[in-house]
Write a protein that holds these residues in place. Structure first.
Motif, PDB file in Angstrom:
ATOM      1  N   PHE A  37       0.823  -1.209   0.000  1.00 26.15           N
ATOM      2  CA  PHE A  37       0.000   0.000   0.000  1.00 26.15           C
ATOM      3  C   PHE A  37       0.863   1.267   0.000  1.00 26.15           C
ATOM      4  CE2 PHE A  37      -2.771  -3.309   1.731  1.00 26.15           C
ATOM      5  CZ  PHE A  37      -3.899  -3.147   0.926  1.00 26.15           C
ATOM      6  N   ALA A  38       2.172   1.092   0.308  1.00 23.98           N
ATOM      7  CA  ALA A  38       3.072   2.256   0.333  1.00 23.98           C
ATOM      8  C   ALA A  38       3.676   2.525  -1.052  1.00 23.98           C
ATOM      9  CB  ALA A  38       4.163   2.041   1.365  1.00 23.98           C
ATOM     10  N   GLY A  39       3.351   1.657  -2.021  1.00 27.63           N
ATOM     11  CA  GLY A  39       3.803   1.907  -3.382  1.00 27.63           C
ATOM     12  C   GLY A  39       4.916   0.977  -3.840  1.00 27.63           C
ATOM     13  N   LYS A 226      -2.900  -1.029  -7.997  1.00 28.82           N
ATOM     14  CA  LYS A 226      -2.810  -1.341  -9.425  1.00 28.82           C
ATOM     15  C   LYS A 226      -1.371  -1.225  -9.931  1.00 28.82           C
ATOM     16  CE  LYS A 226      -5.327   2.951 -10.053  1.00 28.82           C
ATOM     17  NZ  LYS A 226      -6.553   3.200  -9.461  1.00 28.82           N
ATOM     18  N   LEU A 227      -1.174  -1.794 -11.112  1.00 26.91           N
ATOM     19  CA  LEU A 227       0.157  -1.760 -11.712  1.00 26.91           C
ATOM     20  C   LEU A 227       0.492  -0.322 -12.088  1.00 26.91           C
ATOM     21  CD1 LEU A 227       0.073  -4.883 -14.044  1.00 26.91           C
ATOM     22  CD2 LEU A 227       1.213  -4.645 -11.844  1.00 26.91           C
ATOM     23  N   THR A 228       1.763   0.044 -11.870  1.00 33.86           N
ATOM     24  CA  THR A 228       2.137   1.421 -12.187  1.00 33.86           C
ATOM     25  C   THR A 228       3.080   1.499 -13.382  1.00 33.86           C
ATOM     26  OG1 THR A 228       3.846   1.221 -10.525  1.00 33.86           O
ATOM     27  CG2 THR A 228       1.821   2.347  -9.865  1.00 33.86           C
ATOM     28  N   GLY A 229       3.349   0.350 -13.981  1.00 31.98           N
ATOM     29  CA  GLY A 229       4.196   0.347 -15.162  1.00 31.98           C
ATOM     30  C   GLY A 229       5.664   0.109 -14.865  1.00 31.98           C
ATOM     31  N   GLY A 230       6.169   0.611 -13.769  1.00 29.45           N
ATOM     32  CA  GLY A 230       7.558   0.359 -13.369  1.00 29.45           C
ATOM     33  C   GLY A 230       8.561   1.133 -14.183  1.00 29.45           C
ATOM     34  N   HIS A 231       9.836   0.794 -13.986  1.00 26.03           N
ATOM     35  CA  HIS A 231      10.914   1.507 -14.683  1.00 26.03           C
ATOM     36  C   HIS A 231      11.574   0.613 -15.713  1.00 26.03           C
ATOM     37  CE1 HIS A 231      11.150   4.943 -11.756  1.00 26.03           C
ATOM     38  NE2 HIS A 231      10.359   4.100 -11.131  1.00 26.03           N
TER      39      HIS A 231
END
Lengths: 231, 248
Positions: A37-39, A226-231
């Motif tokens: 939940f913290a990202g 949800k998915l954030t796409g990442g680096h």
């Protein structure tokens, strides 16, 4: 050491103590995964942090493996002894005050073993639902680490995986609701002064743990995570 | 009252048993359960059939001899009551009642509803006593005992050794019986010198007899005609662990 298993009471105590270690593990494990939940950054850093513990991580793993073996061995030993103790079954047998969860410990135990194999195969060994298992993520300090955030959330976006985890966790809850109060009794603590408190703590703690675990796949399903796409 | 009884019949320990169905008619609701079985047996004898064997002695609820599994509950549906003190008014006209013996490997069936409970005697022989000669009954207040301890010891001493705890337990465990005996002596000053030897010897005999283990389901407490608490089992576990760590 072997002598312990000749005594039903000592075997039960071994079972209670090893179970207690697993209750501790389930709380620690849940606390760690709340970082979802913290990202993505915090969770992936936590995952890498665990790996960086090196020998300490292995010490923990060894303690949990020994506890697991002790708990299952004691359980199987007592179960086979208990089955032998009543060779002819009753035609009519009614529970008097026992709860269904107290009578289902072996069954929910087997369910938990199945879950552990599935869970390890999923997230630790990466052999089931492997599509999200091998991605990498670059932390803000530049280190390239395993993208566990995408692995967890990506997997839970599959409704069947999500449902399987929720059902397994309900089984775990049934096991836990008897286990916590049972540990207290087996270790020799039972007093009218604190029995109701033990019951409340046992029910409260198992509810919190189970709701905590269910909250993760549920949050993915509800789109909170949800998915954030990442680096 | 007219009732249908399904009763376990077994010739001897090695013979194979089976259920037989009997009709009993005109049973008074004021009869005890055992009196109802007496009526059945009289009728069977009059017809030249073999009567149903069951155990009984005092018929006052204090000896622990009667031992019937009635409709899946040891001593039947009334809480805190032995079979002999159970009355037929607890049943309805037309009821079907299943009557079985206690089922446990350590309690082999001798005949019909009679089981051999000598396993309990052998456990008692291992330590359910005080070996010091305590002489005559001492003066009431000569040995000070805290009231909660004497009350608890008395509650544990109420165990009549009927075996309902074993019968009710899904594992046929004798933990409640052994715990009651261990606690009743272990709480009193006279029982202190042999406290740890007693718990070790009695628990080990219990295990040798082939009883199952306690899984804290507590049906034993629910079935006990003397309503002895599972609190005694926790105390037995604690004493046994202490004895093992300290070497008796």
């Amino acid at each position: 050491m072997i002598g312990i298993f000749r005594s039903t009471i000592l075997t039960k105590i071994a079972m209670a103590l090893s179970g207690l270690i697993w209750i501790g593990f389930s709380i620690a494990h849940l606390s760690g995964h709340f970082l979802l939940f913290a990202g993505q950054e915090a969770y992936n850093a936590y995952g890498q942090g665990l790996k960086d513990l090196g020998p300490l991580l292995w010490l923990g793993r060894i303690i949990f493996i020994i506890s697991f073996l002790l708990h299952s061995f004691s359980g199987i030993l007592l179960l086979s002894r208990n089955k032998e103790a009543r060779p002819v079954q009753y035609k009519a047998k009614k529970p008097i005050v026992s709860t269904p969860q107290s009578r289902m410990m072996a069954l929910t135990g087997i369910l938990l073993f199945t879950f552990m194999v599935y869970h390890l195969a999923h997230f630790t060994w990466g052999v089931v639902h492997a599509e999200y298992s091998h991605l990498t993520y670059t932390l803000s300090d530049g280190r390239e680490v395993h993208d566990v955030y995408t692995m967890v959330i990506g997997s839970y976006q599959n409704v069947f995986v999500c449902l399987a985890y929720v059902l397994f966790m309900l089984g775990f809850g049934i096991h836990l609701s008897h286990a916590i109060a049972s540990v207290v009794q087996t270790l020799g603590f039972n007093h009218p002064m604190y029995n109701s408190l033990v019951k409340k703590v046992a029910n409260g703690l198992s509810t919190i743990i189970i709701l905590g675990y269910i909250s993760i796949p549920a949050s993915v399903m509800l789109g909170v995570l949800k998915l954030t796409g990442g680096h | 009252m007219n009732l249908t009884l399904h009763i376990w019949r077994q010739e001897n320990t090695t013979a194979e048993g089976r259920f037989s169905t009997y009709r009993v008619e005109e049973i008074s609701p004021d009869m005890s359960f055992l009196e109802m079985l007496d009526v059945l047996n009289e009728r069977l004898i009059n017809k030249g059939e073999v009567p149903v064997e069951f155990e009984h002695d005092c018929r006052e609820g204090i000896c622990g001899t009667c031992s019937l599994m009635i409709n899946g509950v040891p001593h039947g549906p009334e809480k805190g009551t032995t079979t002999c003190q159970l009355h037929m008014r607890k049943f309805k006209d037309g009821d079907e009642i299943t009557i079985e013996p206690w089922r446990a490997k350590a309690f082999p069936v001798l005949k019909d509803l009679v089981v051999d409970r000598s396993a309990f005697d052998r456990i008692i022989q291992k330590g359910g006593y005080i070996s010091a000669n305590t002489g005559n009954a001492p003066d009431g207040n000569a040995i000070p005992i805290p009231k909660p301890d004497s009350d608890w010891a008395f509650e544990a001493a109420a165990c009549i050794g009927c075996g309902a705890c074993v019968a009710a337990c899904k594992n046929a465990s004798a933990s409640l019986f052994v715990a009651a005996k261990v606690t009743h002596l272990g709480l009193l000053p006279q029982g202190q010198p042999e406290r740890y030897l007693r718990v070790t010897a009695m628990v080990e005999q219990m295990d040798q007899e082939g009883f199952g283990s306690c899984t804290n389901t507590y049906d034993c407490e629910g079935a006990c005609p003397k309503q002895i608490s599972v609190r005694n089992i926790a105390r037995m576990n604690r004493d046994y662990l202490k004895a093992k760590i300290m070497g008796n």
